[in-house]
Design an enzyme around this catalytic site. Structure first.
Site, short mmCIF file in Angstrom:
data_model
loop_
_atom_site.label_atom_id
_atom_site.label_comp_id
_atom_site.label_asym_id
_atom_site.label_seq_id
_atom_site.Cartn_x
_atom_site.Cartn_y
_atom_site.Cartn_z
N HIS A 29 18.50 -15.12 1.12
CA HIS A 29 17.72 -16.32 0.80
C HIS A 29 18.63 -17.43 0.28
CE1 HIS A 29 14.99 -12.88 0.61
NE2 HIS A 29 14.01 -13.70 0.86
N HIS A 69 14.71 -13.35 -5.38
CA HIS A 69 15.26 -13.48 -4.02
C HIS A 69 16.44 -14.43 -3.99
CE1 HIS A 69 11.96 -16.37 -4.58
NE2 HIS A 69 12.72 -17.20 -3.92
N HIS A 260 14.34 -20.87 3.41
CA HIS A 260 14.00 -19.94 2.32
C HIS A 260 14.62 -18.56 2.47
CE1 HIS A 260 11.66 -17.50 -0.48
NE2 HIS A 260 11.35 -16.71 0.55
N ARG A 355 -5.60 11.90 -27.59
CA ARG A 355 -5.34 10.51 -28.05
C ARG A 355 -5.26 10.47 -29.58
NH1 ARG A 355 -10.87 7.06 -28.36
NH2 ARG A 355 -12.30 8.81 -28.53
N GLU A 409 -2.98 -5.89 -19.29
CA GLU A 409 -2.28 -4.63 -19.08
C GLU A 409 -0.93 -4.84 -18.40
OE1 GLU A 409 -5.33 -5.28 -17.90
OE2 GLU A 409 -6.65 -4.13 -19.22
N PHE A 435 -6.61 2.06 -15.87
CA PHE A 435 -6.08 0.71 -15.77
C PHE A 435 -4.56 0.68 -15.68
CE2 PHE A 435 -10.30 -0.18 -17.84
CZ PHE A 435 -10.91 -0.47 -16.63
N HIS A 459 -8.13 8.34 -22.27
CA HIS A 459 -9.33 8.45 -21.42
C HIS A 459 -8.90 8.87 -20.02
CE1 HIS A 459 -10.50 6.23 -24.95
NE2 HIS A 459 -11.78 6.28 -24.62
N HIS A 471 -14.09 3.64 -14.45
CA HIS A 471 -13.26 3.91 -15.61
C HIS A 471 -12.65 5.31 -15.61
CE1 HIS A 471 -14.81 0.14 -16.94
NE2 HIS A 471 -14.32 0.25 -18.15
#
Lengths: 661, 661
Positions: A29, A69, A260, A355, A409, A435, A459, A471
């Site tokens: 590039h 790049h 580019h 947890r 997240e 997630f 979880h 979930h």
């Protein structure tokens, strides 16, 4: 640097090296390095605190090329200023097997490459972690040891990616005023002019996020210098919008997307040489111009000398602690505390969610390790990532050690990469396991860069119950295990959770994902063991009474179910053993002998995990029985979900019995 | 609706149902429905064009609850306005096994649930697809048939997620003025007041992205109504910032995060009943109040009648085409065109990259199907997703069929979900396979919702060469195959690519990911076959000469390598067959007999794929040989990468020979 001929020559050296290296590699590039050469020249020539003779000096300014790049920009500059790691031969081997100058900057390949970039937006998002780590380390060691800037160069791609929003809003919220983002505003994307897909007001967007903004001609060294100097005194993070021409100097292709991502070709390169006034051979940098660059690379030596003087004037204890923090080594007190905690666990045998067990372990960890930097993506009370007395990180003092990342997240994961790369901290952060998908691109970079980042993913199965299929992670254990160099640990009880944290913190060569239950789990470990069994990946947690007919392999919350199944099978006259498999990756790293012993030779092998079978054949064989999930979950109370999906001791026993008969 | 008592009662019915259902389920999120009940009452009571007797009417306004955890808001409203699918018993079984009222809204469970939401930000991002599909369908069928709004309700979580940036900038760029976003500005997140993690100016952010903004008291029905009416005449998408109190009515917990995600408890509920003036039993809605709601549900019947009159006045051909588009059926002309194209392929036997073969197939597809809505995340020239004559979708006419999504992979995927859910189009969109990670959370929702979305993922292995490990997918085939209901197809040549497209377009029950090579691939299919072999997942592409000793299973670009290995093994006296495995999922769906026949009984089984082994044991067995990758890639020319990583005909032959000996 206001000597314009000298400046112009220095910038053109970058342009020529970039177009020559891309041409030689037949790939790459050139447009971005040619367009931003003026910015890089002023930044490295006049502004950045970076001693080329000591590219790992802890108090250096960081430069992050978020538009990865444009890697030849970084490689050219590092070579020109005299970072020994990158020679002219390295530039000539751009994009070839084994080269330090890979297609995109790869962390660890050469000094001066602060991070791996290329996946757009993440360089910017990691820079938030760099800048935050700087402020947090400053809050602990003061201006004398820690006082530097983070400069980031990005393009439109980085700013269109969603991660940029998480990054800039977090940076604005935390008032990271030593973060300076230079936006290469060249108006071009791969599909054509940026107007085909973007019509927002980018500076207004940054101001809305709590940044100061500035706008300059990115080819005017005086303006660039002035803007960078202004940025240094800002009370907020700063965006410098720098109008540039992509492929500056290319006579026909400049300003178009043709420049580019492909070599310019011999003719265009010849034209560029003429237009730029650069009559030199490929990869030739005249001695005088190189000397100017090398002088720039030595410019900050005096800053480093002054820093060293301050460092040496400190008491030995502070110096040692600073060195330990930068080296990332753990104090022996940590291991003592953890040993005491493990002893307490086998005395108490708490029945808690993993947890919760993670929180209990973290109480010990955070008390012993001032370098942990915890956080959660707005699920603190669910992830249980915040320990007693841990204070939130807030502008302007940054003394806290807990980061409220917000519902970001991906931004959290990328920031943790930046924190880890900066040094001085061990970042951990939580969200729901499902997630992890949002954070995944940054988790991949943690792994690729071998960074010690701890993902606290709670979880971890249908065991979360009523929130339902959106979930409930089903494929996530498999898909995270698929990431090379990611260690996934799913502990079965509080003891294994302690071992998991011990592994994650001592494992300096890669990230760890902890998959933790919402629901309570009984103890399955009753004795202190000399070795860390989680670090071995799998081990026999319950032996058979007699020659085993059945081996049950399980992880996390399903180990207790496997132990119940063992009782049923034992009672039915089928001696059964149970193997806990907290980590596939760690088990794979063991000797063949150990693996063979743990896998054993029982006629029937059963794998149990409230997730997909994918990956399990490695342990149970393709003829093994698997008890788990084969599709998405459902919304219902946990007990019913386990029953409906057939993850139960009775079903394990039944399937094993049928196979034995 | 300005009759405040009537209005207040209607809103309180939502509040009571939400707190009662959460209490009964012992799980759920009462705060959001209680806080936004006033907004929902005005929206459904006075504004939205939605006939409860015909919840699937194509020209209805769409309501997207992006804050999906507030699902009881949606279920309550749908029940109250009289959507038959949701009864009071359904509300009482909130979050129980088999209930239509799952923890989060699940598409397909009941009419009126326009999409699955819960993973934050995605409802908003899908709504951009809904609103875009509306404009695009309007451009084809006119105001008489297509003229409706998309209303979205979101919270701070949705707006903190990065995806929100991609969504709002795309919506602003496309001037989707029939998109109305109501932001439930309650100032609370799970970690506490929103100020712990956010300090941006959200309306300013939207204005910077090309939206109009409005700000109201979210509990003032007059203000809500006025804002919604103003929004209808906007020339841009509209944000309505509605200040609300989370858990409105809860005497002690309102306005705090305690009311967000847990039952209120008997005492607080009793207090809320008193405070709200709602003296009724749990799940009791007095007849008069219910009657008011039911009247609201019938309000749009006249609009639907008028629409039906216009529809019936159209010529039969237009009606049939509109119906076909809404039903998502393909015309027979498409199958004829595809058959002709396949015949041409076996005549020409082109040696092209499968991304190029995809473009060739798309030329046929797009010519035959006016309903395709193509696009790319700014990699059009690399993904080869745009066909001749395809025009870009641009405001204000929306006649085009190609969407320049910009560098917004996740936003693209979510928008495609919205387009598919809206109906009338089959969306496809491209990026590099490695960046499926960015889009993954939306790809999961495509699968969970059974939507026909086609992901065109090019540059599918180390075969992309010099861009290096950040751009080389290694784990992505495995991790995408792990998503339940996602069909991953990696075609071996142009013919298989045509079959892949045929499968993807006819497969109405789920998304398809096409993994396509950057590099050229020789033809491996030489005859037109009556059945679609890609749809079978695996088939013998080259038989053994004699009783096979070796079966080689390969996908995509590695099929040609497997065929070369067969030559070597045949020559060495080891009769070898080659099986192409374009899709694991489709193969898994075949009969045991077919599977057994294709897998065969050769002594040695070899799997070949320039990716991880994970998942392959299902075909080659855990004692099979696998030739592929075991870690990240590298930056170098393609030939060298295949050689260095040992993916070659000679290595396959060597490993098979050793095992045979």
């Amino acid at each position: 640097m206001t000597d314009s001929a000298r400046y112009k020559n220095m910038a053109n050296a970058i342009r020529a090296l970039a177009m020559d290296a891309v041409e030689k590699a037949k790939s790459g590039h050139p447009g971005m390095p040619m367009g931003t050469a003026d910015i890089a020249t002023v930044l490295f020539g006049d502004v950045i605190k970076f001693d080329a003779a000591a590219p790992a000096w802890p108090d250096r300014d960081r430069f992050i090329l978020s538009a990865g790049h444009g890697s030849m920009l970084l490689y050219s500059v590092l070579h020109l200023i005299g970072v020994e790691d990158i020679t002219m031969d390295d530039l000539k081997s751009f994009r070839q097997w084994g080269s330090k100058c890979a297609g995109h900057p790869e962390y660890g390949y050469a000094q001066g490459i602060e991070t791996t970039t290329g996946p757009l937006g993440q360089g910017l998002a990691m820079s938030v972690g760099f800048a935050l780590a700087e402020r947090m380390l400053n809050a602990r060691f003061g201006d004398d040891l820690v006082d530097h800037h983070t400069y980031v160069l990005c393009g439109d791609g980085c700013l269109m990616e969603g991660i940029s929003h998480e990054a800039i809003s977090l940076a604005g919220h935390l008032k990271l005023n030593k973060l300076v983002l230079i936006w290469d505003d060249n108006g071009i994307s791969i599909d054509g002019p940026i107007s085909v897909s973007e019509s927002g007001d980018i500076p207004a967007r940054f101001r809305a996020a709590g940044w100061n903004t500035d706008a300059i001609d990115g080819h005017d060294p005086v303006a660039i210098l002035a803007a960078l100097e202004r940025a240094k005194t800002s009370d907020k993070p700063v965006l410098i919008a720098a109008k540039t021409t992509i492929g500056f100097g290319a006579p026909k292709k400049a300003g178009t997307h043709a420049v580019h991502g492909a070599p310019l070709g011999a003719e265009e390169i010849a034209g560029a040489r003429e237009k730029l006034g650069w009559p030199y051979l490929p990869f030739e940098v005249p001695a005088e111009i190189l000397a100017d660059w090398r002088a720039a690379g030595k410019r900050s030596a005096k800053d480093r000398d002054a820093w060293l003087a301050r460092y040496n004037a400190l008491d030995a204890e502070t110096r040692a602690e600073f060195d330990r923090r930068i080296a990332g080594d753990l104090p022996t007190a940590f291991f003592d505390a953890l040993a005491a905690y493990k002893a307490k666990l086998v005395a108490d045998l708490p029945k808690v969610a993993s947890r919760k067990a993670s929180e209990m372990a973290l109480e010990v960890v955070n008390a012993a390790l001032p370098e942990t930097a915890g956080g959660s993506a707005d699920l603190t009370g669910s992830n249980l990532t915040k320990t007693k007395g841990q204070e939130a990180v807030k502008a302007p003092d940054y003394k806290g050690s807990y980061i409220h990342y917000g519902i970001r997240e991906f931004g959290m994961a990328a920031a943790m990469n930046g924190i880890a790369l900066h040094g001085g901290f061990i970042p951990y952060g939580g969200t729901f396991l499902v997630f992890s998908d949002y954070a995944r691109p940054a988790m991949r970079l943690s792994a690729l860069m071998h960074q010690r980042v701890v993902y606290v993913m709670t979880h971890d199965s249908i065991g979360l119950g009523e929130d339902g299929p959106t979930h409930q992670p089903i494929e996530h254990l498999a898909s995270l295990r698929a990431i090379p160099n990611m260690t996934v640990i799913r502990p079965a009880d509080a003891y294994e959770t302690a071992e998991a944290w011990e592994f994650a913190l001592t494992h300096k060569k890669g990230p760890t994902t902890l998959a933790l239950s919402r629901q309570n789990l009984p103890a399955v470990r009753f004795e202190v063991s000399a070795d860390n069994k989680v670090a071995k990946g799998a081990y026999e947690v319950a032996a058979a009474e007699g020659l085993p007919e059945v081996s049950i392999f399980a992880t996390g919350s399903e180990v207790a179910i496997a132990l119940d199944a063992k009782k049923l099978l034992d009672a039915a006259g089928h001696p059964t053993r149970v193997v806990s498999v907290p980590s596939f990756e760690n088990f794979r790293a063991q000797s063949d002998a150990y693996r063979a012993e743990v896998i054993g030779v029982a006629k029937v092998k059963v794998g149990v995990e409230a997730a997909l079978r994918m990956g399990w054949d490695e342990i149970i064989g393709s003829d093994g029985i698997f008890v788990g999930m084969s599709g998405f979950g459902a919304s219902a109370p946990i007990e019913l979900l386990y029953e409906k999906f057939g993850i139960s001791a009775s079903r394990i026993a039944e399937l094993a019995s049928v196979k034995l008969s």
